[in-house]
Design an enzyme around this catalytic site. Structure first.
Site, PDB file in Angstrom:
ATOM      1  CG  HIS A 270     -19.955 -24.550 -23.319  1.00 12.90           C
ATOM      2  ND1 HIS A 270     -21.262 -25.063 -22.965  1.00 12.90           N
ATOM      3  CD2 HIS A 270     -19.970 -24.967 -24.614  1.00 12.90           C
ATOM      4  CE1 HIS A 270     -21.920 -25.568 -23.984  1.00 12.90           C
ATOM      5  NE2 HIS A 270     -21.252 -25.612 -24.948  1.00 12.90           N
ATOM      6  CD  GLU A 297     -18.391 -22.774 -27.542  1.00 11.04           C
ATOM      7  OE1 GLU A 297     -18.839 -23.229 -28.547  1.00 11.04           O
ATOM      8  OE2 GLU A 297     -19.100 -22.559 -26.509  1.00 11.04           O
ATOM      9  CG  ASP A 299     -22.382 -21.338 -30.044  1.00  5.38           C
ATOM     10  OD1 ASP A 299     -21.822 -22.438 -30.545  1.00  5.38           O
ATOM     11  OD2 ASP A 299     -22.701 -21.209 -28.674  1.00  5.38           O
ATOM     12  CG  HIS A 312     -25.877 -23.143 -28.522  1.00  7.02           C
ATOM     13  ND1 HIS A 312     -27.227 -23.882 -28.624  1.00  7.02           N
ATOM     14  CD2 HIS A 312     -25.039 -23.838 -28.857  1.00  7.02           C
ATOM     15  CE1 HIS A 312     -26.678 -25.197 -28.686  1.00  7.02           C
ATOM     16  NE2 HIS A 312     -25.585 -25.166 -28.862  1.00  7.02           N
ATOM     17  CD  GLU A 372     -20.624 -24.808 -32.433  1.00  5.02           C
ATOM     18  OE1 GLU A 372     -21.437 -25.453 -33.117  1.00  5.02           O
ATOM     19  OE2 GLU A 372     -20.310 -24.958 -31.333  1.00  5.02           O
TER      20      GLU A 372
END
Length: 507
Positions: A270, A297, A299, A312, A372
């Site tokens: 994450h 993962e 962003d 993020h 993401e």
């Protein structure tokens, strides 16, 4: 804990620092001690000139033959009595004897090899392997996963020592162009190979990922392969005489993301290793990669001048020394921000990476990305993200996910080759229906949402859709999710989950 801190850093906590600061400093210093070899990466991310922000197109990938999953490219039992046609003895003594291929290396420094096959992006090598004699239990044999026909470096191998139950009894590693070893993953086999025993070896390769399967049991994984686009397969011997039989190379379909029975959970870090390093930075990515994460993962959001950056929050306030919404700041302004000091003083000067920089790091040093797309992206902005992924030759190593259904629809229209994931904090009334509508590869709910209706895991699997659950950091929850059949877990503690997986494989 204090002793560990002192060993990692050579000094104790700063007098007067808070408990929270000391805790973060401890995590940071341990990570930095592990990552001494990564200093160049951190330095490179500290000061990137504005002229370097635009993605640099990579060289064109080689034109490959059309994929044929299930096709057997090599099938050899050595009954002909000689070295098969198309097999190339690079160095050492190789012969066919008693219906087996036999390779001999009389000294531990000799990496003797024989090459065969051709480049395949997704494939499995099966072979019956036996150590006939060894200089010591540390000597080894390997299956080459990406090796030039002439045996020149670099090449990647999956290694087995005769003492396979040692902590490094199995390995994935690279021989670099400078003739040094880059061992990316090590593990122990469930039983000892020893000498005089046949071992059924299977190596499955999916792009940059590979699985080591020992006598039918998965024992080790890697996500760090760097593929050449030209290298084929090979066998190696070092300090041993080893015989091989029933060799088969089979082309595979691309990885579906659905976990096969007996396989461990996919580890998705994450925002990188965000419990050990400042989130969404190259150093967090490297900590996660070295800790055993299968995917990173992250962003993505655009700067004022349209450069996709890794961040993020909608503002830079929490994770940098700046203020303001990312969409109001230029790429030059964003690159001037300190994105590390907020986490720990040891990370002072770490910069926000662009999407191009982060993808380039994964492409050249190994790894895969769960990307993401934050809500609110226009089609043009999604198109820019797709352009960067393609320019970095990473379409086969990126899964695009979002809470925003429109962003996924844009991505599917613009880049149908990219796998897609839908993130959810509550379950849809019919997850299978929306997965079908959007053409999803993965449906990714929160842990709390899944536990309201765990039967959806099986429903989605029947539809060919994987499930990756977020964000779970406790071993008890990992066990519960594994038993429910979940395919992967997004976690702030990727090294710990990778360790839990290793214990799972031993069980």
């Amino acid at each position: 804990m204090k002793n560990l801190y002192v060993r990692a850093t050579g000094r104790g906590p700063t007098p007067g620092s808070s408990t929270r600061d000391r805790s973060r400093s401890l995590r940071a210093s341990i990570a930095l001690a592990v990552l001494a070899a990564s200093a160049a990466t951190v330095t490179a991310s500290v000061a990137t000139p504005a002229s370097a922000l635009a993605p640099t197109p990579t060289s064109a990938a080689p034109t490959l033959a059309a994929a044929e999953p299930g096709k057997v490219h090599v099938s050899e039992n050595f009954d002909s009595g000689g070295i098969p046609a198309g097999w190339r003895v690079v160095d050492g003594t190789w012969k066919v004897q008693n219906g087996r291929l036999v390779g001999t290396s009389p000294a531990s420094g000799n990496n003797f090899k024989i090459t065969f096959g051709s480049y395949l992006e997704h494939f499995r090598v099966d072979a019956t392997v036996r150590f006939d004699s060894v200089l010591s239990s540390t000597r080894w044999t390997s299956v080459g996963m990406d090796v030039p026909a002439n045996g020149s470096t670099p090449w990647w191998i999956a290694t087995m020592r005769s003492g396979t139950t040692a902590a490094n009894g199995l390995e994935f590693g690279e021989r670099t162009t400078s003739n040094t070893w880059n061992v990316t993953n090590t593990g122990a086999a469930p039983t000892a190979a020893g000498t005089g025993r046949d071992v059924q070896v299977t190596i499955e390769v999916h792009g940059s990922q590979a699985r080591w399967i020992y006598n039918g049991r998965e024992a080790l994984r890697t996500s760090s392969l760097r593929r050449s686009g030209t290298g084929g397969q090979a066998f190696f011997v070092n300090g041993a005489t080893v015989s091989f039989d029933n060799v088969r190379v089979t082309e595979l379909a691309p990885n579906t993301f659905i976990r096969t029975p007996g396989s461990p959970l996919t580890v998705i870090a994450h925002r990188g290793a965000s419990s050990a390093a400042p989130e969404n930075t190259l150093i967090a990515q490297d900590v996660a990669r070295r800790g055993g994460a299968n995917w990173i993962e992250t962003d993505v959001q655009p700067s004022k001048d349209g450069v996709p950056f890794i961040l993020h929050d909608s503002t830079v306030d929490r994770t940098t020394n700046g203020t303001g919404a990312i969409r109001t700041l230029t790429s030059t302004q964003l690159k001037a921000l300190d994105a590390g000091s907020w986490f720990a003083p040891y990370y002072a000067g770490v910069r926000l990476p662009t999407l191009a920089e982060q993808l380039a790091d994964l492409r050249t040093r190994g790894g895969n990305m769960f990307l993401e797309i934050k809500s609110g992206h226009s089609k043009a902005e999604v198109s820019q993200i797709v352009s960067v992924i393609r320019q970095q030759s990473m379409t086969n190593r990126v899964l695009v996910q979002s809470f925003d259904v429109d962003a996924l629809r844009y991505a599917r229209e613009l880049a149908p080759e990219l796998p897609l994931g839908l993130i959810r904090s509550t379950l849809d009334a019919d997850p299978v229906a929306i997965a079908t509508e959007l053409g999803l590869t993965a449906y990714n709910p929160s842990n709390a949402a899944l536990l309201t209706r765990p039967a959806v895991v099986a429903d989605l699997h029947r539809a060919g859709v994987a499930m990756m659950v977020w964000t779970v950091d406790a071993a008890g929850s990992w066990q519960q999710l594994e038993q429910l059949g979940v395919d992967g877990i997004v976690t702030n503690r990727p090294a710990e989950l990778a360790g839990w997986n290793a214990a799972f494989l031993q069980r």
